[in-house]
Write a protein that holds these residues in place. Structure first.
Motif, PDB file in Angstrom:
ATOM      1  N   PHE A 114      -3.607   9.738   4.001  1.00  0.00           N
ATOM      2  CA  PHE A 114      -3.890   9.994   2.598  1.00  0.00           C
ATOM      3  C   PHE A 114      -2.940   9.216   1.684  1.00  0.00           C
ATOM      4  CE2 PHE A 114      -5.610  14.309   4.033  1.00  0.00           C
ATOM      5  CZ  PHE A 114      -6.904  13.816   4.118  1.00  0.00           C
ATOM      6  N   GLU A 115      -1.702   9.068   2.108  1.00  0.00           N
ATOM      7  CA  GLU A 115      -0.748   8.290   1.314  1.00  0.00           C
ATOM      8  C   GLU A 115      -1.149   6.807   1.290  1.00  0.00           C
ATOM      9  OE1 GLU A 115       1.793   9.327  -0.566  1.00  0.00           O
ATOM     10  OE2 GLU A 115       1.204  11.385  -0.075  1.00  0.00           O
ATOM     11  N   LEU A 116      -1.639   6.293   2.425  1.00  0.00           N
ATOM     12  CA  LEU A 116      -2.076   4.899   2.473  1.00  0.00           C
ATOM     13  C   LEU A 116      -3.340   4.663   1.662  1.00  0.00           C
ATOM     14  CD1 LEU A 116      -1.468   3.996   6.223  1.00  0.00           C
ATOM     15  CD2 LEU A 116      -0.212   3.141   4.242  1.00  0.00           C
ATOM     16  N   LEU A 117      -4.176   5.675   1.516  1.00  0.00           N
ATOM     17  CA  LEU A 117      -5.413   5.521   0.755  1.00  0.00           C
ATOM     18  C   LEU A 117      -5.178   5.381  -0.747  1.00  0.00           C
ATOM     19  CD1 LEU A 117      -7.779   8.038   2.566  1.00  0.00           C
ATOM     20  CD2 LEU A 117      -7.908   5.550   2.589  1.00  0.00           C
ATOM     21  N   LYS A 118      -3.983   5.648  -1.201  1.00  0.00           N
ATOM     22  CA  LYS A 118      -3.681   5.515  -2.624  1.00  0.00           C
ATOM     23  C   LYS A 118      -3.551   4.059  -3.048  1.00  0.00           C
ATOM     24  CE  LYS A 118      -1.434   9.988  -3.053  1.00  0.00           C
ATOM     25  NZ  LYS A 118      -0.177  10.698  -3.311  1.00  0.00           N
ATOM     26  N   GLN A 119      -3.304   3.162  -2.085  1.00  0.00           N
ATOM     27  CA  GLN A 119      -3.180   1.740  -2.389  1.00  0.00           C
ATOM     28  C   GLN A 119      -4.498   1.043  -2.089  1.00  0.00           C
ATOM     29  OE1 GLN A 119       0.045   0.483   0.039  1.00  0.00           O
ATOM     30  NE2 GLN A 119       1.525   1.825  -0.934  1.00  0.00           N
ATOM     31  N   LYS A 120      -4.932   0.157  -2.990  1.00  0.00           N
ATOM     32  CA  LYS A 120      -6.243  -0.467  -2.867  1.00  0.00           C
ATOM     33  C   LYS A 120      -6.346  -1.354  -1.635  1.00  0.00           C
ATOM     34  CE  LYS A 120      -9.597  -3.172  -5.436  1.00  0.00           C
ATOM     35  NZ  LYS A 120     -10.737  -2.315  -5.381  1.00  0.00           N
ATOM     36  N   LYS A 121      -5.300  -2.125  -1.351  1.00  0.00           N
ATOM     37  CA  LYS A 121      -5.349  -3.056  -0.226  1.00  0.00           C
ATOM     38  C   LYS A 121      -5.456  -2.312   1.106  1.00  0.00           C
ATOM     39  CE  LYS A 121      -2.873  -6.947  -0.140  1.00  0.00           C
ATOM     40  NZ  LYS A 121      -1.699  -7.831  -0.044  1.00  0.00           N
ATOM     41  N   THR A 122      -4.674  -1.276   1.280  1.00  0.00           N
ATOM     42  CA  THR A 122      -4.723  -0.533   2.538  1.00  0.00           C
ATOM     43  C   THR A 122      -5.964   0.350   2.622  1.00  0.00           C
ATOM     44  OG1 THR A 122      -3.341   1.203   1.601  1.00  0.00           O
ATOM     45  CG2 THR A 122      -2.238  -0.528   2.862  1.00  0.00           C
ATOM     46  N   ARG A 123      -6.510   0.758   1.470  1.00  0.00           N
ATOM     47  CA  ARG A 123      -7.724   1.566   1.463  1.00  0.00           C
ATOM     48  C   ARG A 123      -8.885   0.796   2.080  1.00  0.00           C
ATOM     49  NH1 ARG A 123      -9.368   2.738  -4.238  1.00  0.00           N
ATOM     50  NH2 ARG A 123      -7.259   3.532  -4.248  1.00  0.00           N
ATOM     51  N   VAL A 124      -9.036  -0.467   1.690  1.00  0.00           N
ATOM     52  CA  VAL A 124     -10.106  -1.295   2.237  1.00  0.00           C
ATOM     53  C   VAL A 124      -9.895  -1.520   3.722  1.00  0.00           C
ATOM     54  CG1 VAL A 124     -11.167  -3.591   2.133  1.00  0.00           C
ATOM     55  CG2 VAL A 124     -10.529  -2.413   0.031  1.00  0.00           C
ATOM     56  N   LEU A 125      -8.670  -1.757   4.132  1.00  0.00           N
ATOM     57  CA  LEU A 125      -8.373  -1.983   5.541  1.00  0.00           C
ATOM     58  C   LEU A 125      -8.661  -0.739   6.378  1.00  0.00           C
ATOM     59  CD1 LEU A 125      -7.148  -3.898   7.674  1.00  0.00           C
ATOM     60  CD2 LEU A 125      -4.941  -2.870   7.143  1.00  0.00           C
ATOM     61  N   ILE A 126      -8.260   0.426   5.906  1.00  0.00           N
ATOM     62  CA  ILE A 126      -8.497   1.661   6.647  1.00  0.00           C
ATOM     63  C   ILE A 126      -9.992   1.951   6.751  1.00  0.00           C
ATOM     64  CG2 ILE A 126      -8.217   4.170   6.542  1.00  0.00           C
ATOM     65  CD1 ILE A 126      -5.391   3.677   5.549  1.00  0.00           C
ATOM     66  N   ILE A 127     -10.734   1.714   5.679  1.00  0.00           N
ATOM     67  CA  ILE A 127     -12.182   1.943   5.719  1.00  0.00           C
ATOM     68  C   ILE A 127     -12.851   1.004   6.708  1.00  0.00           C
ATOM     69  CG2 ILE A 127     -14.301   1.736   4.359  1.00  0.00           C
ATOM     70  CD1 ILE A 127     -12.686   2.838   1.984  1.00  0.00           C
ATOM     71  N   LEU A 128     -12.448  -0.270   6.722  1.00  0.00           N
ATOM     72  CA  LEU A 128     -13.031  -1.219   7.670  1.00  0.00           C
ATOM     73  C   LEU A 128     -12.691  -0.874   9.115  1.00  0.00           C
ATOM     74  CD1 LEU A 128     -12.498  -4.627   5.829  1.00  0.00           C
ATOM     75  CD2 LEU A 128     -14.650  -3.444   6.267  1.00  0.00           C
ATOM     76  N   VAL A 129     -11.450  -0.517   9.363  1.00  0.00           N
ATOM     77  CA  VAL A 129     -11.026  -0.173  10.728  1.00  0.00           C
ATOM     78  C   VAL A 129     -11.726   1.088  11.206  1.00  0.00           C
ATOM     79  CG1 VAL A 129      -9.054   0.609  12.108  1.00  0.00           C
ATOM     80  CG2 VAL A 129      -8.826  -1.380  10.623  1.00  0.00           C
ATOM     81  N   SER A 130     -11.789   2.106  10.371  1.00  0.00           N
ATOM     82  CA  SER A 130     -12.436   3.353  10.796  1.00  0.00           C
ATOM     83  C   SER A 130     -13.936   3.165  10.985  1.00  0.00           C
ATOM     84  CB  SER A 130     -12.148   4.474   9.807  1.00  0.00           C
ATOM     85  OG  SER A 130     -12.677   4.163   8.543  1.00  0.00           O
ATOM     86  N   THR A 131     -14.580   2.385  10.131  1.00  0.00           N
ATOM     87  CA  THR A 131     -16.008   2.117  10.293  1.00  0.00           C
ATOM     88  C   THR A 131     -16.281   1.353  11.577  1.00  0.00           C
ATOM     89  OG1 THR A 131     -16.262   2.052   7.895  1.00  0.00           O
ATOM     90  CG2 THR A 131     -18.042   1.101   9.205  1.00  0.00           C
ATOM     91  N   SER A 132     -15.481   0.328  11.842  1.00  0.00           N
ATOM     92  CA  SER A 132     -15.687  -0.435  13.069  1.00  0.00           C
ATOM     93  C   SER A 132     -15.390   0.425  14.306  1.00  0.00           C
ATOM     94  CB  SER A 132     -14.829  -1.698  13.077  1.00  0.00           C
ATOM     95  OG  SER A 132     -13.462  -1.373  13.029  1.00  0.00           O
ATOM     96  N   PHE A 133     -14.413   1.306  14.227  1.00  0.00           N
ATOM     97  CA  PHE A 133     -14.112   2.202  15.340  1.00  0.00           C
ATOM     98  C   PHE A 133     -15.313   3.095  15.664  1.00  0.00           C
ATOM     99  CE2 PHE A 133     -12.610   6.441  16.662  1.00  0.00           C
ATOM    100  CZ  PHE A 133     -12.033   6.106  17.881  1.00  0.00           C
ATOM    101  N   PHE A 134     -15.910   3.704  14.642  1.00  0.00           N
ATOM    102  CA  PHE A 134     -17.045   4.583  14.877  1.00  0.00           C
ATOM    103  C   PHE A 134     -18.269   3.816  15.362  1.00  0.00           C
ATOM    104  CE2 PHE A 134     -14.696   7.501  11.997  1.00  0.00           C
ATOM    105  CZ  PHE A 134     -14.547   8.532  12.909  1.00  0.00           C
ATOM    106  N   VAL A 135     -18.467   2.597  14.873  1.00  0.00           N
ATOM    107  CA  VAL A 135     -19.589   1.782  15.349  1.00  0.00           C
ATOM    108  C   VAL A 135     -19.392   1.419  16.815  1.00  0.00           C
ATOM    109  CG1 VAL A 135     -20.714  -0.476  15.104  1.00  0.00           C
ATOM    110  CG2 VAL A 135     -20.240   0.910  13.085  1.00  0.00           C
TER     111      VAL A 135
END
Length: 65
Positions: free
Chosen positions: A31-52
């Protein structure tokens, strides 16, 4: 004997609070990392690719088309 049943009846509430505390403590850095825009995009991409990837692997293992 009633003291025993009182303690047993309190166990589900204790278990739920321990599980909620565990998940909140574990996910707090995310949640702390999601506050920053750059890491938010990275976390969303990594989690999406993980679930796929997990979905594709399970689909192949179970023979589901």
């Amino acid at each position: 004997m009633s003291n025993f049943w009182d303690n047993v009846s309190k166990f589900p509430r204790f278990l739920i609070s321990v599980l909620i505390g565990f998940f909140l403590t574990t996910l707090n850095p995310v949640f702390e990392l999601l506050k920053q825009k750059k890491t938010r995009v990275l976390i969303i991409l990594v989690s999406t690719s993980f679930f796929v990837i997990i979905y594709t692997i399970l689909q192949s293992m179970l023979g589901i088309n």
